[in-house]
Design a protein around this motif. Structure first.
Motif, PDB file in Angstrom:
ATOM      1  N   SER A  22     -37.315  65.465  27.713  1.00  0.00           N
ATOM      2  CA  SER A  22     -38.086  64.843  26.626  1.00  0.00           C
ATOM      3  C   SER A  22     -38.496  63.426  27.010  1.00  0.00           C
ATOM      4  N   THR A  23     -37.609  62.697  27.711  1.00  0.00           N
ATOM      5  CA  THR A  23     -37.938  61.329  28.106  1.00  0.00           C
ATOM      6  C   THR A  23     -39.099  61.333  29.085  1.00  0.00           C
ATOM      7  N   VAL A  24     -38.962  62.158  30.122  1.00  0.00           N
ATOM      8  CA  VAL A  24     -40.007  62.187  31.155  1.00  0.00           C
ATOM      9  C   VAL A  24     -41.308  62.699  30.551  1.00  0.00           C
ATOM     10  N   GLY A  25     -41.183  63.793  29.743  1.00  0.00           N
ATOM     11  CA  GLY A  25     -42.371  64.377  29.134  1.00  0.00           C
ATOM     12  C   GLY A  25     -43.094  63.373  28.256  1.00  0.00           C
ATOM     13  N   THR A  26     -42.339  62.707  27.399  1.00  0.00           N
ATOM     14  CA  THR A  26     -42.960  61.731  26.491  1.00  0.00           C
ATOM     15  C   THR A  26     -43.573  60.578  27.277  1.00  0.00           C
ATOM     16  N   PHE A  27     -42.846  60.145  28.299  1.00  0.00           N
ATOM     17  CA  PHE A  27     -43.372  59.033  29.114  1.00  0.00           C
ATOM     18  C   PHE A  27     -44.712  59.430  29.723  1.00  0.00           C
ATOM     19  N   ARG A  28     -44.723  60.615  30.337  1.00  0.00           N
ATOM     20  CA  ARG A  28     -45.956  61.077  31.003  1.00  0.00           C
ATOM     21  C   ARG A  28     -47.094  61.203  30.003  1.00  0.00           C
ATOM     22  N   LEU A  29     -46.771  61.863  28.871  1.00  0.00           N
ATOM     23  CA  LEU A  29     -47.813  62.132  27.875  1.00  0.00           C
ATOM     24  C   LEU A  29     -48.363  60.823  27.322  1.00  0.00           C
ATOM     25  N   THR A  30     -47.441  59.931  26.945  1.00  0.00           N
ATOM     26  CA  THR A  30     -47.878  58.652  26.374  1.00  0.00           C
ATOM     27  C   THR A  30     -48.660  57.866  27.424  1.00  0.00           C
ATOM     28  N   GLN A  31     -48.197  57.948  28.661  1.00  0.00           N
ATOM     29  CA  GLN A  31     -48.890  57.216  29.723  1.00  0.00           C
ATOM     30  C   GLN A  31     -50.295  57.785  29.907  1.00  0.00           C
ATOM     31  N   GLN A  32     -50.372  59.128  29.900  1.00  0.00           N
ATOM     32  CA  GLN A  32     -51.691  59.745  30.085  1.00  0.00           C
ATOM     33  C   GLN A  32     -52.625  59.383  28.937  1.00  0.00           C
ATOM     34  N   LEU A  33     -52.068  59.427  27.721  1.00  0.00           N
ATOM     35  CA  LEU A  33     -52.900  59.061  26.561  1.00  0.00           C
ATOM     36  C   LEU A  33     -53.330  57.603  26.668  1.00  0.00           C
ATOM     37  N   GLY A  34     -52.375  56.756  27.083  1.00  0.00           N
ATOM     38  CA  GLY A  34     -52.669  55.329  27.235  1.00  0.00           C
ATOM     39  C   GLY A  34     -53.727  55.109  28.304  1.00  0.00           C
ATOM     40  N   ILE A  35     -53.593  55.857  29.406  1.00  0.00           N
ATOM     41  CA  ILE A  35     -54.567  55.711  30.498  1.00  0.00           C
ATOM     42  C   ILE A  35     -55.943  56.183  30.033  1.00  0.00           C
ATOM     43  N   ALA A  36     -55.934  57.304  29.268  1.00  0.00           N
ATOM     44  CA  ALA A  36     -57.213  57.813  28.748  1.00  0.00           C
ATOM     45  C   ALA A  36     -57.865  56.762  27.851  1.00  0.00           C
ATOM     46  N   ARG A 307     -41.691  54.675  23.849  1.00  0.00           N
ATOM     47  CA  ARG A 307     -41.779  56.002  23.202  1.00  0.00           C
ATOM     48  C   ARG A 307     -40.825  56.984  23.869  1.00  0.00           C
ATOM     49  N   ALA A 308     -40.729  56.873  25.202  1.00  0.00           N
ATOM     50  CA  ALA A 308     -39.810  57.772  25.928  1.00  0.00           C
ATOM     51  C   ALA A 308     -38.373  57.519  25.476  1.00  0.00           C
ATOM     52  N   ALA A 309     -38.044  56.229  25.308  1.00  0.00           N
ATOM     53  CA  ALA A 309     -36.687  55.890  24.852  1.00  0.00           C
ATOM     54  C   ALA A 309     -36.446  56.479  23.468  1.00  0.00           C
TER      55      ALA A 309
END
Ligand code: ADP
Length: 622
Positions: A22-36, A307-309
């Motif tokens: 969940s941490t890695v997933g959320t980090f990636r997803l939030t990062q991707q959304l942030g990058i987008a 968010r990952a935390a």
């Protein structure tokens, strides 16, 4: 079902796995959304910055071309050596330069030599300089227009050169050049919210948000390029250091993830100039320049991290709640199972108790009936036994009576003779003989008293109370009772009595009855034997007093051994035996808690053995 520690370990591993996922997933997803998000903003900024830059450059783009409209300019280029005109044109260019706010404006003839310049009066003027090697000159001559970023060869001042070919009907006259200060272009960037750079076709940064970025290179320059720079003096031999830009990853739509590690810690506006960035580039129209906008990823990373935390904490919490609920459910299930098991055990127990109660009452009843039956049988047997004892006694008395009669007849006859003689001796006055006779009479009376006393003893009913009875004494009494028979048969008696003599716990009279019976049987068996012998032995062993009566007769017949203690079993002829002796004797010994057994010892004859519990009290029998 796994053991408790194993379950805890697997739960822990599952929790670690879920939390990590969940941490890695959320980090990636939030990062991707942030990058987008950043990408969209970056595209917007790119458009905005390039538009303002173009607008700024566009303001000066027309300037060199319009100089061709000026007759003096055209005339000068037609006659480049006209010094007077050159001065007036230069003065004109000076004024124009001042008004336009550009760095310099100058005219180059078709041969590449500067003929008029706005800085004609200052030291280091371009006048008469040969700039035919400059690319913007050649570009304008060849293509009509030229644009070039470079550093001035004369004053070493960086600037943007805009050049236009000037021509008349006869052909090319020369080239007009306007040099615009970079600072002027940078003015349009004062409001930018993110760092941006403009790099030229060589990858050299010519405009940058950070002052240190200017004249750095985005990529390493090879030797051929560097020597070309030396020829064109494009960067006037400036040291071109690398910006320290490293591409991490290429994303879609020409976006790249880069890192800038530059030494410069200088902060422009509010944004950082080192770290990880999202780089978005586009070519500026009409130039070979590339505008690159950098969006810092720090914010995106921070948001993704927080968010990952949060996701991690939420996962752990949800997991814990899940585990707690599961524990509770298990606990309840176990309790219910335990209750059910208890109920089952209870039901089973009740059923068994009921069954056993029924069985027990049935078996109890059967037992009671059996006991009653046994008591009845016992009573019957005892009654028969009592009768038999009496009958046995009577039989023995019957047997004895002949002997008794014989024994008593003899003394009686002697008494008759002695008393008759005594009267006659008394009449004669022979007192001595009379006294002797009377003494003999007294002895005979004593002997007769002994015989009747023993008969009384035998006939006496037992008291039923068990006492310590000396075995040898009992033997003596029995032998005394049978003394006449024994003597008559000429039997050899062997008697073994150890000292102290064993005391048996029994009834003396009844024991004597048994012994009389055994001795009587032995005498019967020895009838007609040439050397009859009876051996009586007393001993004690393992809490038992042991008494054996052995004869050297024919021994027990096979049928007799099988039915020895059965009542009315006898091998003797009618009137000789009733077959009750051994049955009664065995019953008496059993009453003492002992046993009576008979066998044929290896060296011949019959042997009867009595075993009676030993007594410890003092003997009472006299
Ligand atoms: P009875 O003497 O009236 O026959 P018992 O019960 O005393 O009855 O004896 C049963 C039988 O056991 C006897 O008839 C005899 O055959 C056998 N028996 C008993 N004692 C002896 C003995 N000492 N030697 C041989 N046989 C014996």
């Amino acid at each position: 079902m796994p053991s408790r520690p194993l379950r805890q370990l697997s739960l822990f591993l599952l929790l670690v796995g879920l939390a990590t996922a969940s941490t890695v997933g959320t980090f990636r997803l939030t990062q991707q959304l942030g990058i987008a998000d950043l990408q969209a903003t970056g595209v917007h900024r790119l458009e905005l910055y390039s538009a303002s830059l173009e607008r700024e450059i566009g303001k000066y783009a027309f300037l060199p071309g319009t100089l061709g409209l000026e007759p003096d300019v055209v005339a000068l280029l037609r006659q480049p050596n006209d010094a007077r005109r050159a001065r007036s044109v230069s003065s004109y260019l000076e004024q124009l330069n001042e008004r336009a706010g550009t760095l310099s404006i100058y005219l180059i003839d078709a041969n590449g030599r500067v003929r008029a310049a706005s800085n004609w009066q200052r030291g280091g003027s371009f006048i008469d300089e040969d700039l035919s090697f400059r690319p913007y000159f050649r570009d304008a001559m060849d293509n009509g227009n030229g644009r070039f970023f470079g550093i001035g060869t004369t004053r070493g001042e960086p600037g943007y050169y805009l050049s236009s070919r000037l021509a008349d009907a006869d052909g090319t006259l020369g080239v007009a050049v306007t040099k615009v200060s970079l600072e002027q272009l940078e003015k349009s960037w004062t409001t930018v919210e993110a760092p941006a750079i403009v790099s030229d076709e060589n990858g050299v940064v010519i405009l940058g948000s950070a002052a240190d970025w200017k004249f750095t290179t985005l990529r390493p320059l090879d030797e051929a390029t560097r020597s070309a720079f030396d020829q064109t003096l494009q960067y006037n031999r400036r040291a071109l250091k690398p910006l320290g830009l490293r591409e991490i990853r290429e994303l879609e739509h020409g976006t790249r993830l880069v890192s800038i590690s530059g030494d410069s810690q200088e902060m422009i506006s509010v944004y950082p100039v080192t770290g990880r960035f999202l780089a978005q580039s586009r070519q500026l129209p009409g130039t070979q320049w590339t505008l690159t906008v950098f969006s810092h990823l720090e914010q995106v990373d921070k948001i993704a991290q927080s968010r990952a935390a949060l996701a991690c904490i939420a996962t752990v919490l949800i997991f814990m709640i899940g585990v707690m609920l599961d524990e509770r459910r298990r606990h309840l299930r176990d309790r219910l199972a335990a209750q059910r098991a208890l109920q089952r055990a209870h039901d089973e127990l009740e059923r068994k108790v009921e069954e056993r109660t029924t069985d027990l009452s049935a078996s109890n009843q059967a037992l009671q009936e059996e006991i009653a039956e046994r008591i009845r049988a016992e009573r019957t047997l005892r009654a028969a036994q009592d009768e038999l004892v009496q009958a046995g006694k009577l039989a023995v008395i019957g047997q004895l009576s002949a002997g008794v009669a014989h024994e008593l007849n003899q003394p009686l006859a002697a008494l008759r003779t002695l008393s008759g003689n005594s009267v006659r001796f008394l009449e004669r006055g022979d007192l001595t003989t009379t006294r002797t006779n009377l003494e003999r009479i007294a002895q005979l009376a004593d002997k007769m008293g002994d015989i009747t006393g023993q008969l009384r003893n035998f006939a006496r009913k037992s008291s039923g109370q068990l006492q310590a009875v000396p075995l040898c004494k009992a033997i003596d009494n029995a032998l005394a009772l049978l003394e006449p028979r024994l003597r008559g048969a000429g039997v050899e008696l062997r008697r073994h009595c150890p000292l102290p003599e064993p005391l048996a716990l029994c009834d003396a009279n009844r024991l004597e009855q048994v012994l009389v019976n055994l001795l009587g049987n032995a005498l019967d068996a020895l009838a007609g034997h040439p050397a009859p012998c009876i051996e009586l032995t007393c001993s004690s062993h393992a809490g038992q007093a042991i008494l054996s009566v052995r004869d050297n007769g024919p021994g027990l017949a096979e049928t007799a051994r099988q039915h020895l203690f059965e009542p009315f079993f006898t091998t003797k002829g009618a009137g000789e035996g009733l077959g009750l002796g051994l049955a009664i004797s065995a019953g008496i010994v059993r009453d003492f808690g002992g046993t009576l057994s008979g066998d044929n010892p290896p060296d011949g004859g019959a042997r009867f053995t009595l075993e009676i519990p030993l007594a410890v009290e003092k003997p009472t029998h006299g």
